[in-house]
Motif scaffolding. Structure first.
Motif, PDB file in Angstrom:
ATOM      1  N   LEU A  39      -3.260   6.158   7.528  1.00 44.03           N
ATOM      2  CA  LEU A  39      -4.084   6.275   6.314  1.00 44.03           C
ATOM      3  C   LEU A  39      -5.560   6.020   6.598  1.00 44.03           C
TER       4      LEU A  39
ATOM      5  N   ARG B 202      -2.156  -1.250  -3.502  1.00 39.69           N
ATOM      6  CA  ARG B 202      -3.245  -0.349  -3.090  1.00 39.69           C
ATOM      7  C   ARG B 202      -2.694   1.069  -3.056  1.00 39.69           C
TER       8      ARG B 202
ATOM      9  N   GLU C  77       0.694   5.599  -0.263  1.00 37.93           N
ATOM     10  CA  GLU C  77      -0.018   6.863  -0.399  1.00 37.93           C
ATOM     11  C   GLU C  77       0.732   7.721  -1.414  1.00 37.93           C
TER      12      GLU C  77
ATOM     13  N   LEU D 150      -6.726   3.204   7.536  1.00 36.23           N
ATOM     14  CA  LEU D 150      -6.994   1.886   6.955  1.00 36.23           C
ATOM     15  C   LEU D 150      -6.697   0.738   7.923  1.00 36.23           C
TER      16      LEU D 150
ATOM     17  N   ARG E 186      -3.461   5.089  -2.144  1.00 38.03           N
ATOM     18  CA  ARG E 186      -4.313   6.114  -1.541  1.00 38.03           C
ATOM     19  C   ARG E 186      -3.856   7.450  -2.100  1.00 38.03           C
TER      20      ARG E 186
ATOM     21  N   THR F 217      -3.828  11.523  -2.273  1.00 39.21           N
ATOM     22  CA  THR F 217      -4.029  12.694  -1.413  1.00 39.21           C
ATOM     23  C   THR F 217      -3.854  13.965  -2.228  1.00 39.21           C
TER      24      THR F 217
ATOM     25  N   ARG G 281      -4.143   7.530  -9.272  1.00 40.85           N
ATOM     26  CA  ARG G 281      -5.145   6.458  -9.327  1.00 40.85           C
ATOM     27  C   ARG G 281      -4.752   5.399 -10.378  1.00 40.85           C
TER      28      ARG G 281
ATOM     29  N   THR H 291       0.862  -1.185   0.000  1.00 39.12           N
ATOM     30  CA  THR H 291       0.000   0.000   0.000  1.00 39.12           C
ATOM     31  C   THR H 291       0.898   1.234   0.000  1.00 39.12           C
TER      32      THR H 291
ATOM     33  N   ASP I 269      -8.514  10.695  -1.534  1.00 37.31           N
ATOM     34  CA  ASP I 269      -8.909  10.036  -0.291  1.00 37.31           C
ATOM     35  C   ASP I 269      -8.675  10.937   0.913  1.00 37.31           C
TER      36      ASP I 269
END
Ligand code: DI6
Ligand code: FE
Length: 401
Positions: free
Chosen positions: A356, A166, A137, A358, A168, A170, A157, A135, A207
């Protein structure tokens, strides 16, 4: 009990809530079903699994997949020349004030297409993935116009369509003042609040919302306006706070229930108390501290004493932290900030997930969470923090595969 995959003969650092330290399990198994962890724990207590596929880990260590909760992976151009200027004695602030720094990256980012931004970010993302990141960001913040900030978020994205990871995204439109707004920072913040944040929210591109609260960034009053707009558009906030000076940004962020306040070298006692009260995570960025040769370390002992959760991130960006290694980030946090091994490993897993928002989904090896694993060729978890420039990743599992 049926499962898709079973990892046997493993040692686990579960990081699970309610367990001391890293939540170690010496003889462990992990079972995945439909991309989620069906079981993670001792082999003795495991239900009898019927697995479509069984992987013998031969005693290797499994940790949660690593999480990088603060990066600026999306940008055009590079700043190696600026690095040379800094080696010749120029300071980061001097270069920024002379029109270099963030604004030079802005020009290159504006000139790049969305596809080009994706292409140039992928090698950076791949470096993180190669060390077990599952993951990441990714912030905008080098477009600094409506079109270019939204383009950057779309590129962020897109990364998740290109790699099993994954992402995220910002929105960091309040990163620096674009030259067309010179002398009118409030006018730019109007644009951010009235146009860019609502557009990003309406398209589902962000997000969270971030800002750079600093003498060379935006004032606390301007940051507050950004946070109010984020709140009005239903987006959580986080902040670049107290990196180069104490602007009391962390307390401001905590007042908005921020997920995290990041950097924090100049954080004061009031900021720590506000973060503790709000449950705002302290995301530490030792790569930036190292690269700008900062000498004031974040107040680690006080953060610890107040029970503020500490996450670690690369801050991967072209100006102050051209770093794409979470393993080296952990080593720097240990050597430069004196975090313990347990704090370092929690910082890139459980606490990064918390930063995050999450934690219910990732960050520990617990049944029900996404089955994101990093499997390591090490004898003990401390090796992941101890070594420099060595990657002992054996295998990486994202969403059970
Ligand atoms: N703090 C940082 O360290 C980066 N951005 C920020 O708000 C630096 C970004 C850059 O110099 O390009
Ligand atoms: Fe940053």
């Amino acid at each position: 009990m049926r499962c898709d995959r079973l990892w046997t003969n493993a040692r686990l650092a579960t990081l699970a809530a309610g367990r001391p330290g890293l939540g170690l399990v010496e003889a462990g198994v992990v079972a995945a079903l439909d991309g989620r962890i069906a079981y993670a724990g001792s082999a003795d207590e495991a239900p009898a699994f019927e697995a479509a596929e069984t992987v013998d880990c031969e005693g290797r260590w499994i940790t949660p997949g690593l999480i990088d909760p603060h990066t600026h992976l999306i940008y055009g151009g590079d700043r190696a020349g600026e690095f040379e200027q800094r080696l010749a004695g120029a300071s980061y602030e001097e270069i920024a004030r002379a029109g270099g720094g963030i604004v030079s990256t802005m020009r290159a980012t504006r000139a790049a297409s969305q596809a080009q931004l994706v292409e140039t970010a992928l090698p950076r993302l791949d470096a993180l993935i190669a060390e077990g990141a599952t993951t990441v960001e990714v912030k905008s913040g080098y477009g600094l116009s409506s079109a270019d900030e939204l383009k950057s978020l779309r590129a962020a994205r897109d990364l998740s369509a290109r790699r099993p990871v994954r992402i995220r995204a910002t929105l960091l439109a309040a990163h620096a003042l674009p030259p067309e707004f010179a002398g009118d920072a409030d006018g730019y913040i109007d644009l951010v609040c009235r146009e860019i944040i609502p557009a990003a929210a309406a398209e589902g591109l962000a997000d969270a919302v971030d800002a750079f609260c600093e003498t060379i960034g935006f004032t606390p009053a301007q940051t507050r306006r950004v946070f109010e707009a984020a709140r009005a558009n239903g987006l959580p906030v986080k902040l670049h706070a107290e990196q180069l000076s104490n602007q009391h940004g962390a307390a401001l962020a905590a007042g908005f229930g921020a997920l995290s306040a990041d950097h924090l070298e100049y954080l004061d006692a009031a900021g720590i108390e506000a973060m503790a009260a709000a449950g705002t995570v302290a995301t530490l960025l030792p790569g930036a501290y190292y690269f700008v040769r900062e000498t004031q370390a974040p107040p680690i002992a006080a953060l610890r004493a107040h029970g503020v959760a500490m996450a670690l991130a690369t801050d991967c960006n072209p100006g102050t932290s051209p770093l794409t290694s979470l393993l080296l980030t952990m080593n720097m946090a240990a050597t430069l900030f004196r975090l313990t091994v347990d704090e370092c490993l929690a910082g890139v897993t459980r606490e990064a997930a918390r930063a995050l928002g999450l934690l219910a989904e990732i960050g520990t090896l617990e049944a029900g969470k996404a089955c994101d694993l990093a499997i390591w060729d090490v004898e003990r978890p401390a090796e992941l923090v101890y070594r420099m420039g060595f990657n002992p990743l054996h295998a990486r599992v994202w969403s059970g595969r």
